[in-house]
Motif scaffolding. Sequence first.
Motif, PDB file in Angstrom:
ATOM      1  N   LEU A  20     -65.015  -6.569  35.904  1.00 14.34           N
ATOM      2  CA  LEU A  20     -65.832  -5.373  35.710  1.00 14.34           C
ATOM      3  C   LEU A  20     -65.130  -4.434  34.742  1.00 14.34           C
ATOM      4  CD1 LEU A  20     -66.860  -4.594  39.419  1.00 14.34           C
ATOM      5  CD2 LEU A  20     -68.324  -5.563  37.642  1.00 14.34           C
ATOM      6  N   LEU A  78     -72.759   5.945  42.103  1.00 13.08           N
ATOM      7  CA  LEU A  78     -72.555   4.599  42.612  1.00 13.08           C
ATOM      8  C   LEU A  78     -71.528   3.912  41.724  1.00 13.08           C
ATOM      9  CD1 LEU A  78     -73.978   2.978  44.878  1.00 13.08           C
ATOM     10  CD2 LEU A  78     -75.489   2.043  43.111  1.00 13.08           C
ATOM     11  N   ALA A  80     -68.197   0.717  41.774  1.00 14.97           N
ATOM     12  CA  ALA A  80     -67.677  -0.439  42.507  1.00 14.97           C
ATOM     13  C   ALA A  80     -66.167  -0.546  42.284  1.00 14.97           C
ATOM     14  CB  ALA A  80     -68.389  -1.702  42.044  1.00 14.97           C
ATOM     15  N   GLY A  83     -65.261  -3.915  43.353  1.00 12.05           N
ATOM     16  CA  GLY A  83     -66.254  -4.966  43.161  1.00 12.05           C
ATOM     17  C   GLY A  83     -67.477  -4.822  44.039  1.00 12.05           C
ATOM     18  N   ASN A  85     -70.357  -2.114  45.336  1.00  8.10           N
ATOM     19  CA  ASN A  85     -70.916  -0.790  45.077  1.00  8.10           C
ATOM     20  C   ASN A  85     -70.751   0.128  46.291  1.00  8.10           C
ATOM     21  OD1 ASN A  85     -71.912  -0.339  42.514  1.00  8.10           O
ATOM     22  ND2 ASN A  85     -73.820  -1.448  42.898  1.00  8.10           N
ATOM     23  N   THR A 250     -73.505  -7.221  47.644  1.00 10.26           N
ATOM     24  CA  THR A 250     -73.282  -7.734  46.296  1.00 10.26           C
ATOM     25  C   THR A 250     -71.826  -7.445  45.939  1.00 10.26           C
ATOM     26  OG1 THR A 250     -75.537  -7.165  45.780  1.00 10.26           O
ATOM     27  CG2 THR A 250     -74.086  -7.616  43.914  1.00 10.26           C
ATOM     28  N   THR A 252     -68.358  -8.415  43.378  1.00 10.36           N
ATOM     29  CA  THR A 252     -67.700  -9.080  42.245  1.00 10.36           C
ATOM     30  C   THR A 252     -66.254  -9.327  42.657  1.00 10.36           C
ATOM     31  OG1 THR A 252     -69.123  -7.818  40.768  1.00 10.36           O
ATOM     32  CG2 THR A 252     -67.209  -8.877  39.768  1.00 10.36           C
TER      33      THR A 252
HETATM   34  C1  LIG Z   1     -74.223  -1.455  41.516  1.00 10.88           C
HETATM   35  O1  LIG Z   1     -75.563  -1.058  41.640  1.00 10.88           O
HETATM   36  C2  LIG Z   1     -76.205  -0.872  40.383  1.00 10.88           C
HETATM   37  C3  LIG Z   1     -77.585  -0.295  40.654  1.00 10.88           C
HETATM   38  O2  LIG Z   1     -78.248  -1.030  41.638  1.00 10.88           O
HETATM   39  C4  LIG Z   1     -76.257  -2.192  39.650  1.00 10.88           C
HETATM   40  O3  LIG Z   1     -76.846  -2.006  38.378  1.00 10.88           O
HETATM   41  C5  LIG Z   1     -74.845  -2.700  39.470  1.00 10.88           C
HETATM   42  O4  LIG Z   1     -74.852  -3.974  38.897  1.00 10.88           O
HETATM   43  C6  LIG Z   1     -74.112  -2.780  40.802  1.00 10.88           C
HETATM   44  N1  LIG Z   1     -72.733  -3.100  40.567  1.00 10.88           N
HETATM   45  C7  LIG Z   1     -72.082  -4.036  41.255  1.00 10.88           C
HETATM   46  C8  LIG Z   1     -70.673  -4.285  40.841  1.00 10.88           C
HETATM   47  O5  LIG Z   1     -72.557  -4.643  42.180  1.00 10.88           O
END
Ligand SMILES: *[C@@H]1O[C@H](CO)[C@@H](O)[C@H](O)[C@H]1NC(C)=O
Length: 591
Positions: A20, A78, A80, A83, A85, A250, A252
């Motif tokens: 990231l 928001l 991360a 990794g 969020n 989610t 990373t």
């Molecule tokens: C965090 O959330 C944003 C908005 O939903 C998204 O665009 C982004 O990819 C997310 N980042 C990660 C690292 O998950």
Amino acid sequence: MKNLIKSIIGVVGLVNAAGLDQTETNGNSLLGTFDAPVLSALPGSTWGEKTLETTNVYKNSPNTGKLRKYNFDISRGLLAPDGVNASLILVNGAFPGPTIEANWGDTFQITVNNKIEGPEAGTSLHWHGLLQHETPWMDGVPSVTQCPIAPGQSFTYTFKADRPGTSWWHSHYAAQTAGGLHGAMIIHGPIPAGVTYDYDLGPVLLSDHYFIDYRELLQGYLSVPLDLIFSDNNLINGKGQFDCSKTNRTCTPNAGYSKFRFRSGKTHLLRLINTSAEGLQHFTIDGHSFQVIEFDFVPIKRFTTSKVTLSPGQRANILVKGIGKPNSSYWVRSDIDAVCAAPSQPHALAQIYYENSDITKAPNTNATPYTAIGCGTDPLASTVPLYPIAPPANPSTRKDLDITLGFNQTGFLQWYMNNVTFRADMNLALLSAVNNGTEYFGVPEWNVWDFGSNSSIRMLMRNYHISPHPMHLHGHDFWILAEGHGDWDGKIVNPGNPIRRDTHQLLPMDAENRPGYAVIEWVQDNPGVWAFHCHIFSHLSLGFYINVLERPDDVQNFDIPDSVQNTCVQWNAYASKNVVDQPDAGLKNRK
Ligand SMILES: *[C@@H]1O[C@H](CO)[C@@H](O)[C@H](O)[C@H]1NC(C)=O
Ligand SMILES: *[C@@H]1O[C@H](CO)[C@@H](O)[C@H](O)[C@H]1NC(C)=O
Ligand SMILES: *[C@@H]1O[C@H](CO)[C@@H](O)[C@H](O)[C@H]1NC(C)=O
Ligand SMILES: *[C@@H]1O[C@H](CO)[C@@H](O)[C@H](O)[C@H]1NC(C)=O
Ligand SMILES: *[C@@H]1O[C@H](CO)[C@@H](O)[C@H](O)[C@H]1NC(C)=O
Ligand SMILES: *[C@@H]1O[C@H](CO)[C@@H](O)[C@H](O)[C@H]1NC(C)=O
Ligand SMILES: *[C@@H]1O[C@H](CO)[C@@H](O)[C@H](O)[C@H]1NC(C)=O
Ligand SMILES: *[C@@H]1O[C@H](CO)[C@@H](O)[C@H](O)[C@H]1NC(C)=O
Ligand SMILES: [Cu+2]
């Protein structure tokens, strides 16, 4: 308590490509990257012949007249950091928040604009460890020194950089600190005689980290039955990685670690700051030992060690000699003590790269083994302030503080100080009330301990619970005269020059159910209403808080700026029209 030998052996992973960008993990913060600035005293320093060995910094701050201005826009965001969020509270789009810097004797002028939306919330910032002589209303404690800064409003904090060293600023409203609303505060000043270093690498923030929002966090602690929530990760300068197999979020896997640039043969100053919400941190650098030169703003006789232990709120300045080869790299580690807290991922990592090392490769070094002793920090006797000050042998008053955990009448968990749990009224500032001559102290739950005009206070704290408590007093350093379990035998450690700090880890109850105790003492030379509390956010939110009222007669003579009372006018106007989103017990709006 049994000694625990800890060591994490082995290789942490050789892949090093950050998955990231810095903007995705930390927004506008540059900390933990090679772009973070190397620091030095700002132009125009005037401490002249004042040395740390010969100056009582509590009484002899220079006065440069120089303003250091900052503008803080506070908003939700928001990011991360590891990794995953997380919904954080950001300053100027950065997590961690900006480092503020001044020379000793300068004046900070920090305008805070509350742009927190979705939902809106109050806020208030505290400048940890500063004395705030003659400006107690700039201390940033809502319900005590001001009202919360209402949504959409601004407040300017103006206060002196009254002592040199390393500290931090953080929100004192609800659990916003745990939500990321904190940053480093560095005040340049003289360095101890005989100390030299080549590179001031700036702040090294050690913090536990939560995926959920600070409001959800508090809801867990405020529910019946109790829903304890432990931190998800441990970060260094707001960065770390997470084992994605342990979450359904989610994630990373290789978000990237904080990196520091070392140079072979040179000496590096690192300013460790424990910004944790919970948990003791043990900090080590593989293959390196270091010298500790300052604890909590107090320059000390330096000692060499390979591990430093800090409880939340505590800081240490360390000098690290670059003993590595120019092509080498090393892991930096900060471990939350699993005996004292229960994080799901207690090990924070960062990376040191020497000047010719390959930054695409992760270091391949082994951890320094160490012994963690219970939940206390390093032994009192090992820390000796450079400038000696002996506490008054016969303090003019002595007060005992018994700390217990219990349930209130409606079944909620609360901390009790001598059987009283704290509850704030956000619609007023106690300091203004005292200044007004209003006697507001009939309300027991405001926990105002009026020490009148006593010249010095000695307090014996007893902890009847199995968790330790980092106890922090605003407006003062206190001496720590003794600590242990059971009854104090009256003996003082280093009576001519005991350790002084603004935060001290009060020991937990031991296996034989003897309370952990600490005896502290301070001089009443700073009129005001000063917060005295546990720095673990969930304890504070459950009422672990006392107001120390110091020299009320002198408080009445202060001329408090109108802007302070305006925070109350604005907050009351806001609270009368909105449902205030403020879940915690400690600092609750009671309309
Ligand atoms: C965090 O959330 C944003 C908005 O939903 C998204 O665009 C982004 O990819 C997310 N980042 C990660 C690292 O998950
Ligand atoms: C992920 O979700 C599944 C299904 O809901 C659940 O059984 C599992 O415990 C979750 N894993 C984690 C690490 O939360
Ligand atoms: C920071 O404080 C927490 C809470 O006491 C503690 O667990 C952690 O070990 C401390 N970190 C350091 C580096 O001292
Ligand atoms: C660093 O250089 C030395 C020779 O000075 C060499 O023996 C060593 O393998 C090198 N290490 C790395 C990680 O490249
Ligand atoms: C707190 O309550 C207990 C039990 O009622 C009592 O024994 C104790 O003396 C009280 N402590 C103080 C400081 O009032
Ligand atoms: C102090 O007095 C002023 C003027 O009477 C009043 O407006 C204000 O509410 C008072 N503040 C407190 C905290 O009592
Ligand atoms: C000193 O402090 C005690 C509380 O510990 C208080 O009762 C007393 O009134 C104070 N004395 C003076 C002279 O203010
Ligand atoms: C008990 O504590 C909870 C949570 O802080 C609070 O909402 C409730 O009003 C308290 N009950 C009493 C009787 O004070
Ligand atoms: Cu606590």
